[in-house]
Write a protein that holds these residues in place. Sequence first.
Motif, mmCIF file in Angstrom:
data_model
loop_
_atom_site.group_PDB
_atom_site.id
_atom_site.type_symbol
_atom_site.label_atom_id
_atom_site.label_comp_id
_atom_site.label_asym_id
_atom_site.label_seq_id
_atom_site.Cartn_x
_atom_site.Cartn_y
_atom_site.Cartn_z
ATOM 1 N N GLU A 243 0.983 -1.152 0.004
ATOM 2 C CA GLU A 243 0.087 -0.025 -0.215
ATOM 3 C C GLU A 243 0.892 1.461 0.189
ATOM 4 O O GLU A 243 0.406 2.510 -0.253
ATOM 5 C CB GLU A 243 -1.200 0.149 1.236
ATOM 6 C CG GLU A 243 -0.551 0.431 2.713
ATOM 7 C CD GLU A 243 0.108 -0.897 3.221
ATOM 8 O OE1 GLU A 243 0.087 -2.028 2.599
ATOM 9 O OE2 GLU A 243 0.771 -0.983 4.295
ATOM 10 N N THR B 51 -11.857 3.297 -2.804
ATOM 11 C CA THR B 51 -12.004 2.645 -1.697
ATOM 12 C C THR B 51 -11.091 1.413 -1.518
ATOM 13 O O THR B 51 -10.769 1.116 -0.158
ATOM 14 C CB THR B 51 -13.514 2.327 -1.510
ATOM 15 O OG1 THR B 51 -14.447 3.615 -1.516
ATOM 16 C CG2 THR B 51 -13.968 1.835 -0.042
ATOM 17 N N ARG C 263 -8.191 2.217 0.331
ATOM 18 C CA ARG C 263 -8.383 2.514 1.656
ATOM 19 C C ARG C 263 -8.298 1.261 2.231
ATOM 20 O O ARG C 263 -7.745 1.158 3.285
ATOM 21 C CB ARG C 263 -9.682 3.432 1.767
ATOM 22 C CG ARG C 263 -9.558 4.059 3.450
ATOM 23 C CD ARG C 263 -8.492 4.966 3.248
ATOM 24 N NE ARG C 263 -8.159 5.238 4.697
ATOM 25 C CZ ARG C 263 -7.195 5.729 5.335
ATOM 26 N NH1 ARG C 263 -6.348 6.527 4.468
ATOM 27 N NH2 ARG C 263 -7.099 6.225 6.486
ATOM 28 N N HIS D 139 -4.693 0.234 2.865
ATOM 29 C CA HIS D 139 -4.448 0.727 3.969
ATOM 30 C C HIS D 139 -4.919 0.253 5.224
ATOM 31 O O HIS D 139 -3.863 0.087 6.032
ATOM 32 C CB HIS D 139 -4.347 2.268 3.863
ATOM 33 C CG HIS D 139 -3.893 2.875 5.025
ATOM 34 N ND1 HIS D 139 -2.645 3.463 5.042
ATOM 35 C CD2 HIS D 139 -4.607 3.618 6.040
ATOM 36 C CE1 HIS D 139 -2.410 3.784 6.174
ATOM 37 N NE2 HIS D 139 -3.645 4.126 6.693
ATOM 38 N N LEU E 253 -14.645 -0.401 7.177
ATOM 39 C CA LEU E 253 -14.123 1.070 6.998
ATOM 40 C C LEU E 253 -14.963 1.803 8.010
ATOM 41 O O LEU E 253 -16.254 1.860 8.066
ATOM 42 C CB LEU E 253 -14.193 1.592 5.625
ATOM 43 C CG LEU E 253 -13.540 0.529 4.474
ATOM 44 C CD1 LEU E 253 -13.603 1.353 3.279
ATOM 45 C CD2 LEU E 253 -12.064 0.793 4.605
ATOM 46 N N ASP F 37 -12.156 6.514 7.085
ATOM 47 C CA ASP F 37 -11.564 5.897 6.003
ATOM 48 C C ASP F 37 -12.357 6.804 4.611
ATOM 49 O O ASP F 37 -11.802 6.979 3.745
ATOM 50 C CB ASP F 37 -12.095 4.541 5.951
ATOM 51 C CG ASP F 37 -10.903 3.868 6.853
ATOM 52 O OD1 ASP F 37 -9.659 4.244 6.873
ATOM 53 O OD2 ASP F 37 -11.388 3.024 7.751
ATOM 54 N N HIS F 38 -13.834 6.784 4.993
ATOM 55 C CA HIS F 38 -14.628 7.287 3.904
ATOM 56 C C HIS F 38 -14.241 8.896 3.713
ATOM 57 O O HIS F 38 -14.296 9.319 2.380
ATOM 58 C CB HIS F 38 -16.008 7.181 4.103
ATOM 59 C CG HIS F 38 -16.458 5.747 4.074
ATOM 60 N ND1 HIS F 38 -16.496 5.048 2.922
ATOM 61 C CD2 HIS F 38 -17.027 4.898 5.144
ATOM 62 C CE1 HIS F 38 -16.924 3.688 3.307
ATOM 63 N NE2 HIS F 38 -17.274 3.525 4.480
ATOM 64 N N ALA G 154 -11.245 9.786 4.125
ATOM 65 C CA ALA G 154 -10.039 9.881 3.413
ATOM 66 C C ALA G 154 -10.450 9.304 1.727
ATOM 67 O O ALA G 154 -9.604 10.166 0.825
ATOM 68 C CB ALA G 154 -8.882 8.546 4.046
ATOM 69 N N VAL G 155 -11.254 8.808 1.592
ATOM 70 C CA VAL G 155 -11.519 8.419 0.047
ATOM 71 C C VAL G 155 -12.123 9.811 -0.611
ATOM 72 O O VAL G 155 -11.601 10.202 -1.697
ATOM 73 C CB VAL G 155 -12.790 7.353 -0.078
ATOM 74 C CG1 VAL G 155 -13.286 7.232 -1.345
ATOM 75 C CG2 VAL G 155 -11.994 5.937 0.567
ATOM 76 N N ALA H 150 -5.473 7.474 -1.231
ATOM 77 C CA ALA H 150 -6.110 6.814 -0.267
ATOM 78 C C ALA H 150 -5.617 5.997 0.532
ATOM 79 O O ALA H 150 -5.790 5.541 1.757
ATOM 80 C CB ALA H 150 -7.625 6.236 -0.872
ATOM 81 N N SER H 151 -4.621 5.067 -0.083
ATOM 82 C CA SER H 151 -4.007 4.106 0.911
ATOM 83 C C SER H 151 -2.682 4.806 1.408
ATOM 84 O O SER H 151 -1.837 4.106 1.813
ATOM 85 C CB SER H 151 -3.413 2.802 -0.270
ATOM 86 O OG SER H 151 -2.361 3.261 -1.118
ATOM 87 N N GLU H 152 -2.568 6.188 1.193
ATOM 88 C CA GLU H 152 -1.318 6.673 1.788
ATOM 89 C C GLU H 152 -0.130 6.413 1.228
ATOM 90 O O GLU H 152 0.935 6.023 2.108
ATOM 91 C CB GLU H 152 -1.353 6.737 3.327
ATOM 92 C CG GLU H 152 -2.662 7.545 3.828
ATOM 93 C CD GLU H 152 -2.707 7.778 5.248
ATOM 94 O OE1 GLU H 152 -1.791 7.365 5.963
ATOM 95 O OE2 GLU H 152 -3.860 8.013 5.857
#
Length: 245
Positions: free
Chosen positions: A74, A99, A102, A105, A111, A115-116, A118-119, A154-156
């Motif tokens: 990720e 997503t 995410r 991640h 989630l 998390d949402h 972040a998406v 999203a997965s940083e």
Amino acid sequence: MTVVDLENVTFAYGEQPAVRDVSLTVADGDFLGLIGPNGSGKTTLLQLMLGLRSPDSGSIELFGEPVSSFEDGERIGYVSQQATSGGGSMPVTVREVVTMGRFAHAGHGRLTDADHAAVDDALETVGITDLADRQINALSGGQRQRAYIARALASEADLLALDEPTVGVDAESRDAFYQLLESLNDEGITIILIEHDIGVVTDRASRIACINTELYHHGDTESFVESDALTEAYGASGQVVHHHH
Ligand code: ADP
């Protein structure tokens, strides 16, 4: 910190090496332009860097670990050439694609609201909030590139690796796309970009690796521009592309 470290890496599909004895490092925060004529080993080299192919000889480290045992997938966003040209037949929306990043991640279960959020942030950063509910396959090549970058955000991911991301993208969208890459790089994301347009690379990249099976140049963009690496690597192939925007 070193993001990618290659030492004396050689790889052949058959008899003839596609990448020969390449050593280079990519440091945290670099924007590396990877250039060379068609068939010069750029895609192969990028796949070696990411652990998608194993070298015949030499060593490769990703984020300080041998690439063969690297498990933090990720941390890497890879946008292959196939990502631009077609997305397969899976009926998924843009939001679902992002997503998934995410999930990679978060690594487990359900989630959270964070998390949402972040998406949503990732969609907004790349400018495709209004496309969130469209099928990924219904997007243009350039829009799809943005969706895959949003997935990586999203997965940083710390590293974005892009293989000719703007093939088939019109000039205006291309420029906007490269501005996006630059701003992500300014925020600290390391970028490795394969790009056939030398002008784009010398404008945007801080460092350049120029290959034609062997490495002809690896260093900052200024020293590349002043060197003979371009003519040497491209030889008489006549493939040098210079567009001026
Ligand atoms: P570039 O990205 O610079 O165009 P590639 O890494 O795709 O170069 O290819 C380097 C060389 O390896 C080329 O000669 C190409 O034909 C060959 N090659 C690439 N992929 C494969 C493959 N899957 N099987 C066999 N040969 C390949």
